[in-house]
Motif scaffolding. Structure first.
Motif, PDB file in Angstrom:
ATOM      1  N   ILE A 168       0.841  -1.202   0.000  1.00  0.00           N
ATOM      2  CA  ILE A 168       0.000   0.000   0.000  1.00  0.00           C
ATOM      3  C   ILE A 168       0.876   1.253   0.000  1.00  0.00           C
ATOM      4  CG2 ILE A 168      -1.712   1.320   1.313  1.00  0.00           C
ATOM      5  CD1 ILE A 168      -2.752  -1.344   2.403  1.00  0.00           C
ATOM      6  N   GLU A 169       1.876   1.248   0.863  1.00  0.00           N
ATOM      7  CA  GLU A 169       2.795   2.383   0.952  1.00  0.00           C
ATOM      8  C   GLU A 169       3.555   2.576  -0.359  1.00  0.00           C
ATOM      9  OE1 GLU A 169       6.074   4.020   4.172  1.00  0.00           O
ATOM     10  OE2 GLU A 169       5.942   1.870   3.778  1.00  0.00           O
ATOM     11  N   SER A 170       3.962   1.488  -0.967  1.00  0.00           N
ATOM     12  CA  SER A 170       4.694   1.562  -2.229  1.00  0.00           C
ATOM     13  C   SER A 170       3.838   2.169  -3.331  1.00  0.00           C
ATOM     14  CB  SER A 170       5.168   0.164  -2.632  1.00  0.00           C
ATOM     15  OG  SER A 170       5.841   0.204  -3.870  1.00  0.00           O
ATOM     16  N   ALA A 171       2.580   1.773  -3.406  1.00  0.00           N
ATOM     17  CA  ALA A 171       1.674   2.304  -4.435  1.00  0.00           C
ATOM     18  C   ALA A 171       1.417   3.789  -4.219  1.00  0.00           C
ATOM     19  CB  ALA A 171       0.362   1.527  -4.419  1.00  0.00           C
ATOM     20  N   MET A 172       1.183   4.183  -2.966  1.00  0.00           N
ATOM     21  CA  MET A 172       0.944   5.598  -2.670  1.00  0.00           C
ATOM     22  C   MET A 172       2.195   6.429  -2.948  1.00  0.00           C
ATOM     23  SD  MET A 172      -1.368   5.551   0.809  1.00  0.00           S
ATOM     24  CE  MET A 172      -1.499   7.344   0.789  1.00  0.00           C
ATOM     25  N   SER A 173       3.352   5.905  -2.615  1.00  0.00           N
ATOM     26  CA  SER A 173       4.609   6.625  -2.863  1.00  0.00           C
ATOM     27  C   SER A 173       4.823   6.855  -4.348  1.00  0.00           C
ATOM     28  CB  SER A 173       5.782   5.852  -2.263  1.00  0.00           C
ATOM     29  OG  SER A 173       5.675   5.755  -0.854  1.00  0.00           O
ATOM     30  N   ALA A 174       4.559   5.820  -5.145  1.00  0.00           N
ATOM     31  CA  ALA A 174       4.725   5.941  -6.592  1.00  0.00           C
ATOM     32  C   ALA A 174       3.763   6.974  -7.171  1.00  0.00           C
ATOM     33  CB  ALA A 174       4.511   4.578  -7.254  1.00  0.00           C
ATOM     34  N   PHE A 175       2.523   6.969  -6.676  1.00  0.00           N
ATOM     35  CA  PHE A 175       1.516   7.923  -7.148  1.00  0.00           C
ATOM     36  C   PHE A 175       1.923   9.356  -6.807  1.00  0.00           C
ATOM     37  CE2 PHE A 175      -2.366  10.376  -6.095  1.00  0.00           C
ATOM     38  CZ  PHE A 175      -2.922  10.441  -7.368  1.00  0.00           C
ATOM     39  N   LEU A 176       2.345   9.584  -5.566  1.00  0.00           N
ATOM     40  CA  LEU A 176       2.730  10.931  -5.138  1.00  0.00           C
ATOM     41  C   LEU A 176       3.992  11.396  -5.859  1.00  0.00           C
ATOM     42  CD1 LEU A 176       1.990  10.573  -1.324  1.00  0.00           C
ATOM     43  CD2 LEU A 176       0.740  12.002  -2.939  1.00  0.00           C
ATOM     44  N   SER A 177       4.954  10.519  -6.042  1.00  0.00           N
ATOM     45  CA  SER A 177       6.169  10.887  -6.761  1.00  0.00           C
ATOM     46  C   SER A 177       5.857  11.290  -8.191  1.00  0.00           C
ATOM     47  CB  SER A 177       7.162   9.719  -6.752  1.00  0.00           C
ATOM     48  OG  SER A 177       7.592   9.425  -5.439  1.00  0.00           O
ATOM     49  N   ALA A 178       4.905  10.592  -8.816  1.00  0.00           N
ATOM     50  CA  ALA A 178       4.511  10.938 -10.179  1.00  0.00           C
ATOM     51  C   ALA A 178       3.876  12.319 -10.238  1.00  0.00           C
ATOM     52  CB  ALA A 178       3.538   9.897 -10.718  1.00  0.00           C
ATOM     53  N   LEU A 179       3.305  12.767  -9.117  1.00  0.00           N
ATOM     54  CA  LEU A 179       2.686  14.095  -9.054  1.00  0.00           C
ATOM     55  C   LEU A 179       3.655  15.158  -8.549  1.00  0.00           C
ATOM     56  CD1 LEU A 179      -0.819  13.183  -7.580  1.00  0.00           C
ATOM     57  CD2 LEU A 179      -0.263  13.754  -9.945  1.00  0.00           C
ATOM     58  N   SER A 180       4.935  14.829  -8.435  1.00  0.00           N
ATOM     59  CA  SER A 180       5.957  15.773  -7.937  1.00  0.00           C
ATOM     60  C   SER A 180       5.677  16.185  -6.496  1.00  0.00           C
ATOM     61  CB  SER A 180       6.036  17.011  -8.841  1.00  0.00           C
ATOM     62  OG  SER A 180       6.424  16.666 -10.149  1.00  0.00           O
ATOM     63  N   ILE A 181       5.270  15.222  -5.681  1.00  0.00           N
ATOM     64  CA  ILE A 181       5.002  15.439  -4.264  1.00  0.00           C
ATOM     65  C   ILE A 181       5.864  14.462  -3.471  1.00  0.00           C
ATOM     66  CG2 ILE A 181       3.254  15.293  -2.431  1.00  0.00           C
ATOM     67  CD1 ILE A 181       1.162  15.940  -4.621  1.00  0.00           C
TER      68      ILE A 181
END
Length: 361
Positions: free
Chosen positions: A255-268
Motif C-alpha cells: 500500500i505504501e509503495s503504491a501511494m509513494s509511486a503515485f505521489l512521486s509521479a505528481l511531484s510530491i
C-alpha cells in the motif's frame, strides 16, 4: 390489553441482528487465535503502540510541533482580531462583482488559512444562508476552502522549511495559495456550479471579533492546545496505530509503495504527502522542515501546496459533511461532493504548480 400483549410476546426472543453475527464471528476467531497462536493478539497491540507512540511523544509532546501549533493558532486569531478576514473579503469584493458571485464564498478559505475549518462552516454557513447564497454558491465555498491550509501552523512551518533551503516563498504563497482562492470560484461558477449571483457587501456581517487583545491571545493559545490534544493527537494515534497493525500483518508495504509511486509521479514528496493525506498537514510540514534539504525543490513545493488544503481525508469524508449539513443549506452528501471536487482540484494544482513555480524560486 397490556396483559394480552405480554401473553402474546411471552416466549418469543429478539431475532439475531447482523452485527451480532459479526460479534460472534469475532469471538470464535479470537478463541481460535488464543488456541493456535496467542502471541498474535499481544503482538498486534504492541505493533500499534510502538508505531503511534513515536509521533505523539517525540513530535507533538516533547518536540517543537506542539508549541508551533499553539503559537500559530494564536497568531491566526490575532490576525482575525486585527481585521484580516474582513480586509480580504473587501479586497475580493470587486473581483466577485466581475464574476457575478457573492464575495462571502471566499470566507471559508480565509478561515481555513487562519486555522479553523470548523469556523469555516459554523460561522460562514449561516452567513451564506442569511445573504441568500444559492446552493451552488455554498458548494463553491466548500470547494474553494480546499485551496488553502486548514491550520495556520501548516503555513508557518512551510515558510520555515523554505527559508531553511533558501527557497523564495513569495511566488509560492501568492500563486499556490491566494490565487486559487480567486480562480477556483470563477472556474466552478462557469462549469459545475452555475447558479450564482452577486451580493452587495452591505449584506455581509463583520467577521472581526470584538474581544480584547489580551483575551484574544489567551483564547488563541488555548484553542491551539485544544486543537493539538483533542484533534491532531487522536488522529495521529488512530492512523499510526492502523499503519502499525497493517505492518504487523505484512500488508502495509505494498500500500505504501503504491501511494509513494503515485505521489512521486505528481511531484510530491511521498513521506510528507502521505502524512498530509492520512494524518495531518501540520505533521507533514514539520517533517518537511527536517527533510527539505534531501529532496528536489519541485517536490518540496508540491508537498507544501498539497498540505495547503482541507486534508487529511477525515475532513472531507466526515468533518465537513457533519458541520455544513447543520449550518448551511447543503446536505451531508452535497457538502462531501463539493469537498471532493475541491480536493481533486488541489491535487492537480499541486502537480501543475510544482513544475510552474520551481523556476521562479
Amino acid at each position: 390489553m397490556a396483559v394480552k400483549e405480554n401473553e402474546a410476546t411471552k416466549g418469543k426472543t429478539r431475532p439475531i441482528s447482523n452485527i451480532e453475527y459479526v460479534g460472534m464471528s469475532l469471538i470464535a476467531l479470537t478463541l481460535i487465535i488464543l488456541f493456535v497462536k496467542p502471541e498474535i493478539i499481544g503482538g498486534s497491540f504492541d505493533a500499534m503502540l510502538k508505531k503511534a507512540v513515536g509521533p505523539v511523544v517525540d513530535v507533538y509532546l516533547t518536540g517543537t510541533l506542539g508549541t508551533a501549533i499553539i503559537l500559530s493558532v494564536m497568531t491566526g486569531r490575532i490576525l482575525e482580531r486585527l481585521g484580516f478576514t474582513d480586509a480580504l473579503v473587501r479586497i475580493f469584493t470587486p473581483l466577485a462583482k466581475v464574476m457575478k458571485i457573492t464575495p462571502l464564498i471566499i470566507v471559508p478559505a480565509i478561515y481555513n488559512i487562519l486555522g479553523d475549518i470548523n469556523a469555516s462552516g459554523r460561522i460562514t454557513g449561516p452567513a451564506l444562508k442569511k445573504a441568500g447564497a444559492t446552493k451552488d454558491e455554498q458548494k463553491i465555498a466548500v470547494a474553494t476552502m480546499f485551496q488553502s491550509q486548514q491550520s495556520f501552523s501548516t503555513f508557518m512551518l512551510g515558510l520555515v522549511a523554505f527559508a531553511s533551503k533558501g527557497i523564495w516563498a513569495f511566488p509560492i504563497v501568492i500563486i499556490g495559495i491566494l490565487l486559487p482562492v480567486v480562480i477556483v470560484p470563477f472556474i466552478l461558477s462557469k462549469t459545475l456550479y452555475r447558479d450564482v449571483q452577486y451580493k452587495d457587501i452591505s449584506e455581509m456581517p463583520s467577521f472581526t471579533p470584538g474581544t480584547p487583545l489580551f483575551t484574544t491571545l489567551i483564547n488563541g493559545a488555548r484553542e491551539g492546545a485544544e486543537l493539538m490534544f483533542l484533534l491532531l493527537i487522536p488522529a495521529v494515534v488512530v492512523v499510526f496505530a492502523i499503519i502499525g497493525l497493517l505492518e504487523y500483518m505484512g500488508i502495509w508495504a505494498p500500500i505504501e509503495s503504491a501511494m509513494s509511486a503515485f505521489l512521486s509521479a505528481l511531484s510530491i514528496d511521498p513521506v510528507t504527502g502521505m502524512q498530509s493525506i492520512l494524518v495531518a498537514p501540520t505533521l507533514a510540514m514539520n517533517t518537511l522542515v527536517e527533510t527539505i534539504g534531501t529532496m528536489p525543490t519541485r517536490f518540496a513545493i508540491g508537498s507544501f501546496i498539497l498540505a495547503a488544503s482541507g486534508l487529511p481525508l477525515q475532513i472531507p469524508f466526515a468533518q465537513i459533511p457533519a458541520v455544513w449539513s447543520q449550518s448551511s443549506d447543503l446536505s451531508g452528501s452535497e457538502a462531501m461532493q463539493a469537498a471532493l471536487v475541491g480536493l481533486v482540484i488541489r491535487v492537480l494544482s499541486a502537480f501543475a504548480l510544482a513544475w510552474i513555480l520551481t523556476p521562479m524560486v
